[in-house]
Design an enzyme around this catalytic site. Structure first.
Site, PDB file in Angstrom:
ATOM      1  N   CYS A  46      23.861  31.525 101.825  1.00 21.38           N
ATOM      2  CA  CYS A  46      22.650  32.077 102.458  1.00 21.38           C
ATOM      3  C   CYS A  46      21.517  31.059 102.436  1.00 21.38           C
ATOM      4  O   CYS A  46      20.729  30.972 103.385  1.00 21.38           O
ATOM      5  CB  CYS A  46      22.214  33.354 101.745  1.00 21.38           C
ATOM      6  SG  CYS A  46      23.484  34.628 101.688  1.00 21.38           S
TER       7      CYS A  46
HETATM    8  C1  BEZ Z   1      26.501  33.016  99.459  1.00 24.39           C
HETATM    9  O1  BEZ Z   1      25.546  33.171 100.195  1.00 24.39           O
HETATM   10  O2  BEZ Z   1      26.807  31.924  99.024  1.00 24.39           O
HETATM   11  C2  BEZ Z   1      27.382  34.179  99.080  1.00 24.39           C
HETATM   12  C3  BEZ Z   1      26.818  35.430  98.954  1.00 24.39           C
HETATM   13  C4  BEZ Z   1      27.624  36.491  98.566  1.00 24.39           C
HETATM   14  C5  BEZ Z   1      28.984  36.265  98.358  1.00 24.39           C
HETATM   15  C6  BEZ Z   1      29.520  35.010  98.515  1.00 24.39           C
HETATM   16  C7  BEZ Z   1      28.715  33.952  98.874  1.00 24.39           C
END
Ligand code: BEZ
Length: 213
Positions: A46
């Site tokens: 994210c």
């Molecule tokens: C991420 O944004 O890295 C992420 C968020 C939730 C689960 C897996 C990855």
């Protein structure tokens, strides 16, 4: 709530965001919009996604598109995380992030898919036209960051085909030839598309992108 489908009016809502309270439809005004969710603040994928969107500000502005992000985290997290995004992605987040702690907007837009994760939003994208209608829906899992070049490519196609009687072929990019809408006869197409129409088959007619000089 019934699922949202292409052509539906994008449901309106009022939400707290990192840039203050927003009435979605009023905030959109006459612009196109992207409403997109991510699973959570302070997560790696994210962080790269929101940094990328911030870097694409000029590209979205050029297309008259406003961008609105969402997660189920609160405002305090959003503000702290925005500092991290700016620092680590070498950018400035300049679009609002909805703090959807009560899941009001996530549920309205069906962004929580319980068999993937019962609490967090998946990576949903809604592209909304200036008429407030839903033009595109994408859903990615948490583990896969989105391709924002693809999003720009699709917006180019959506905005072109909204105003011209054409459709865009596989892998089309801005500037490349397009196909004549199946609803138009080749004879009529020859009158409309002054740069020329090539009839490969009666149902497959190619013409240069009409809105270029
Ligand atoms: C991420 O944004 O890295 C992420 C968020 C939730 C689960 C897996 C990855």
């Amino acid at each position: 709530m019934a699922s949202i489908r292409l052509g539906d009016e994008a449901p309106n809502f009022i939400a707290e965001t990192s840039e203050g309270k927003i009435n979605f439809h009023e905030w959109l005004g006459d612009s196109w919009g992207i409403l997109f969710s991510h699973p959570g603040d302070y997560t790696p994928v994210c962080t790269t996604e929101l940094g990328t969107v911030a870097k694409y500000t000029d590209a979205f502005n050029k297309r008259n598109v406003k961008v609105l992000a969402l997660s189920v985290d609160g405002l305090e997290d959003h503000h702290g995380w925005i500092k991290d995004i700016n620092e680590t992605q070498n950018t400035t987040v300049n679009f609002p992030i909805i703090a959807d702690e009560n899941r009001k907007v996530s549920e309205l837009y069906d962004m929580i898919h319980p068999n993937a994760d019962s609490k967090l939003t998946v990576r949903s994208v809604f592209v909304i036209g200036s008429d407030k209608k839903v033009k595109l829906i994408l859903v990615y899992p948490a583990s896969t960051g989105r391709n924002f070049d693809e999003l720009l490519r699709v917006i180019d196609s959506l905005q072109l085909t909204a105003y011209h009687k054409v459709a865009t072929p596989a892998n089309w990019k801005h500037g490349e030839d397009v196909v004549v809408s199946p609803a138009i006869s080749t004879k009529d197409a020859e009158g409309i598309f002054v740069k020329g129409v090539k009839e490969v088959k009666p149902y497959l007619r190619i013409t240069p992108q009409p809105n270029l000089d």
